[in-house]
Scaffold this motif. Structure first.
Motif, short mmCIF file in Angstrom:
data_model
loop_
_atom_site.label_atom_id
_atom_site.label_comp_id
_atom_site.label_asym_id
_atom_site.label_seq_id
_atom_site.Cartn_x
_atom_site.Cartn_y
_atom_site.Cartn_z
N THR A 1 41.42 40.30 18.93
CA THR A 1 40.85 39.50 18.99
C THR A 1 39.44 39.97 20.22
OG1 THR A 1 42.28 37.78 19.95
CG2 THR A 1 41.60 37.46 17.24
N ARG B 1 47.36 36.30 19.66
CA ARG B 1 47.78 35.54 19.03
C ARG B 1 47.39 34.68 17.76
NH1 ARG B 1 48.79 35.34 25.15
NH2 ARG B 1 47.06 34.92 24.97
N ASP C 1 53.20 36.97 19.16
CA ASP C 1 52.67 37.34 20.84
C ASP C 1 53.53 38.25 21.04
OD1 ASP C 1 53.45 36.83 22.89
OD2 ASP C 1 53.43 35.02 23.54
N LEU C 2 52.73 39.23 21.60
CA LEU C 2 52.95 40.88 22.48
C LEU C 2 54.65 40.48 23.05
CD1 LEU C 2 50.09 42.56 22.69
CD2 LEU C 2 52.14 43.02 21.31
N SER D 1 44.01 50.40 26.46
CA SER D 1 42.46 50.44 27.19
C SER D 1 42.93 49.73 29.12
CB SER D 1 41.24 49.57 27.24
OG SER D 1 42.05 48.27 26.96
N ASN E 1 43.89 49.11 32.16
CA ASN E 1 43.77 49.61 33.26
C ASN E 1 44.48 49.01 35.09
OD1 ASN E 1 42.26 47.11 33.38
ND2 ASN E 1 40.79 47.42 34.17
N SER F 1 37.33 53.07 32.81
CA SER F 1 37.80 53.27 34.73
C SER F 1 39.38 53.32 34.43
CB SER F 1 37.50 53.25 35.87
OG SER F 1 37.97 52.89 37.08
N GLY G 1 35.70 40.75 28.66
CA GLY G 1 36.81 39.56 28.07
C GLY G 1 37.41 38.87 29.47
N1 LIG Z 1 39.52 50.67 31.22
C1 LIG Z 1 38.61 50.06 31.44
O1 LIG Z 1 38.08 50.17 32.58
C2 LIG Z 1 38.75 48.40 31.25
C3 LIG Z 1 37.64 48.00 31.04
C4 LIG Z 1 37.49 46.58 31.03
C5 LIG Z 1 38.71 46.02 29.69
N2 LIG Z 1 39.97 46.76 29.91
C6 LIG Z 1 41.06 46.09 29.68
O2 LIG Z 1 41.08 45.70 28.62
C7 LIG Z 1 41.31 44.98 27.83
C8 LIG Z 1 41.14 44.04 27.11
O3 LIG Z 1 40.50 43.21 27.74
P1 LIG Z 1 39.21 42.33 26.78
O4 LIG Z 1 37.52 41.52 27.84
O5 LIG Z 1 38.86 42.38 25.28
O6 LIG Z 1 39.90 41.27 27.38
P2 LIG Z 1 39.92 39.56 26.18
O7 LIG Z 1 38.73 39.46 25.64
O8 LIG Z 1 40.34 38.62 26.92
O9 LIG Z 1 41.49 40.41 25.53
C9 LIG Z 1 42.94 40.27 25.83
C10 LIG Z 1 43.18 40.17 24.17
O10 LIG Z 1 44.31 40.37 24.66
C11 LIG Z 1 45.62 39.60 23.67
N3 LIG Z 1 45.95 39.22 24.15
C12 LIG Z 1 47.01 38.92 25.49
N4 LIG Z 1 48.10 39.03 25.50
C13 LIG Z 1 48.16 38.51 24.71
C14 LIG Z 1 50.00 38.69 23.70
N5 LIG Z 1 50.95 38.31 25.11
N6 LIG Z 1 50.23 38.79 22.91
C15 LIG Z 1 49.41 39.65 22.01
N7 LIG Z 1 47.94 39.22 22.55
C16 LIG Z 1 48.05 38.88 23.60
C17 LIG Z 1 44.41 38.39 23.64
O11 LIG Z 1 44.59 37.68 22.25
P3 LIG Z 1 44.34 36.39 21.92
O12 LIG Z 1 42.52 35.77 21.69
O13 LIG Z 1 45.26 35.48 21.26
O14 LIG Z 1 44.21 35.40 23.61
C18 LIG Z 1 43.07 39.02 23.13
O15 LIG Z 1 43.01 39.85 21.92
C19 LIG Z 1 42.52 44.46 29.00
O16 LIG Z 1 43.50 45.09 29.74
C20 LIG Z 1 41.38 44.85 30.31
O17 LIG Z 1 41.91 44.78 31.94
C21 LIG Z 1 39.85 48.12 30.17
#
Ligand SMILES: NC(=O)c1ccc[n+]([C@@H]2O[C@H](COP(=O)([O-])OP(=O)(O)OC[C@H]3O[C@@H](n4cnc5c(N)ncnc54)[C@H](OP(=O)(O)O)[C@@H]3O)[C@@H](O)[C@H]2O)c1
Lengths: 46, 371
Positions: free
Chosen positions: B9, B34, B59-60, B106, B108, B137, B171
């Protein structure tokens, strides 16, 4: 707040904003381009 | 492929889900998060065949429930876009390996990245591959470094820099992770020794692929410091830097990162993250709302010093989701060896980059002006 304290807070606040603004101005001038970003073609990756 | 997407999501998860829902390589797709209502909305938007795509809310952090769900669904690939990843990456990846599924994420977070190699033996025994951090990254940056290194006989120095616009939608977890990466010392390698730079203090201008151009960057912590060193152990210099395109927004973020509350930001809850995101993106900016990465790899070729600079530019969700989708396809084709693998070791950099380039991500090489 006593007038001296309020004057001190105002001066401090204004100097911080001034410093920040000066930094923004100083750093808003960027160098000219470092080079040309050329597309990596599919052939190079093939 | 039968894939389970964690964090479906979220901003990255939704893009990965949309791509995989269209893919003919995916026989079964489970979406996990979640929030049941958001999952149902996503199912509705994807409007796939319900016998092929379904949603599961859990919930993970609830280990017993997570393990039960993994066993019931029995995927062959788990793609995690859940974050911030520090507390989630290792236990969830281990749970995936235990049910015989490969893992792709993903993530980081540099602390999580250091714990992942512990899964190598169990992954080899289970015949599955674990690729932690295959977004922008780490991810694309690792592939670009490997591509540049192919032109050198010896790699001596690597500099990685990333940037995003505060107005480029992503996000809340991505923003929280950026803050975490900036708070605290930044591990790096200088003169061949591992050192800790004192956080985001000294700035350094980096010229990213257009339309981004020059951005002020600062030292931070990212998994590349672990993954690239294991691939090129004799490096003289290795540094990771990050900056926001909007200078005032970056100043605000550095100020926040300097406080004792920064590492706990992940637990502040969604309202605080949303408020910070809105505040940052509210800065008036003439700059472009894009994200980018650049790698500079220096070393020797034919007995002479040589430097190769490569970069990518697009929106952050594409730069993060498309490598995951391309990697999922490679894993499904069974072209990867079992065990814990950094992206540049798991996949052939040229073929993965070509796939990502075909999806519209701009991959470029810097040809410096001779001045
Ligand atoms: N490698 C890279 O360059 C890069 C770039 C951007 C992002 N990222 C990483 O990618 C990830 C996602 O980023 P995003 O921007 O998509 O963030 P986001 O929109 O906040 O999404 C986070 C997701 O994780 C879920 N989540 C969090 N805690 C959880 C738990 N305890 N149990 C189940 N689901 C859980 C959330 O579910 P809910 O909706 O239920 O809260 C949501 O679906 C992050 O770790 C971020 O650091 C990496």
């Amino acid at each position: 707040m006593p007038p001296r304290a309020s004057r001190l807070v105002t001066t401090l606040g204004l100097s911080l904003v001034g410093l920040w603004w000066a930094r923004q101005r100083a750093h808003s001038k960027v160098p000219s381009p470092q080079g040309r970003w050329r597309e990596v073609t599919e052939d190079e990756l093939g | 492929m039968q894939a389970l997407i964690l964090g479906a999501t979220g901003a990255i998860g939704r893009t990965v889900a949309a791509e995989l829902a269209r893919s003919t390589e995916v026989e079964r797709l489970w979406l996990a998060g979640r929030n049941q209502a958001r999952l149902e909305w996503l199912l509705d938007v994807l409007s796939g065949d319900p016998s092929r795509i379904s949603a599961h809310a859990f919930d993970l952090h609830d280990g017993a429930l997570r393990d039960r769900r993994f066993r019931e669904l029995s995927p062959d690939l788990v793609i995690s876009c859940a974050g911030p990843a520090r507390q989630l990456e290792l236990p969830c990846a281990r749970a995936a390996v235990e049910v015989g599924a490969s893992w792709l994420s993903s993530a980081n977070d540099h602390v999580a990245a250091e714990s992942i190699p512990a899964l190598d033996a169990p992954a080899v025994a289970a015949g599955v591959t674990v690729v932690s951090g295959c977004g922008l990254s780490p991810g694309l940056t690792n592939l670009l470094v490997a591509l540049a290194a192919q032109e050198l006989d010896e790699v001596e120095e690597i500099e990685v820099a990333t940037t995003r616009s505060a107005r480029d939608p992503a996000g809340q977890a991505a923003l929280a992770q950026l803050l975490i990466g900036l708070s605290g010392p930044a591990p790096s390698i200088a003169d061949g020794r591992r050192i800790s730079e004192p956080g985001p203090k000294a700035s350094h201008l980096v010229y990213f692929p257009e339309p981004v151009g020059w951005v002020e960057t600062f030292a931070g912590a990212s998994p590349e410091i672990t993954t690239l060193v294991s691939r090129w152990p004799g490096l003289r210099l290795l540094r990771w830097r990050v900056g926001l395109v909007e200078k005032p927004a970056m100043d605000a973020l550095r100020l926040l990162a300097g406080g004792p509350w920064a590492t706990r930001f992940a637990n502040w809850g969604p309202a605080a993250s949303r408020a910070l995101q809105q505040a940052l993106s509210a800065w008036p900016s003439a700059g472009p709302a894009w994200s980018a990465a650049r790698v500079d790899v220096r070393g020797q070729a034919d007995g002479r010093p040589r430097s190769v600079s490569l970069g990518v530019v697009d929106h952050l969700v594409n730069l993060t989701a498309l490598p995951l989708v391309a990697a999922a396809s490679e894993l499904a084709a069974g072209r990867t060896e079992p065990g814990v693998r950094a992206p540049e070791r798991a996949f052939e950099p040229k073929s993965l980059l070509a796939r990502i380039g075909r999806r519209g991500v701009r991959i470029a090489r810097l040809e410096p002006y001779l001045v």
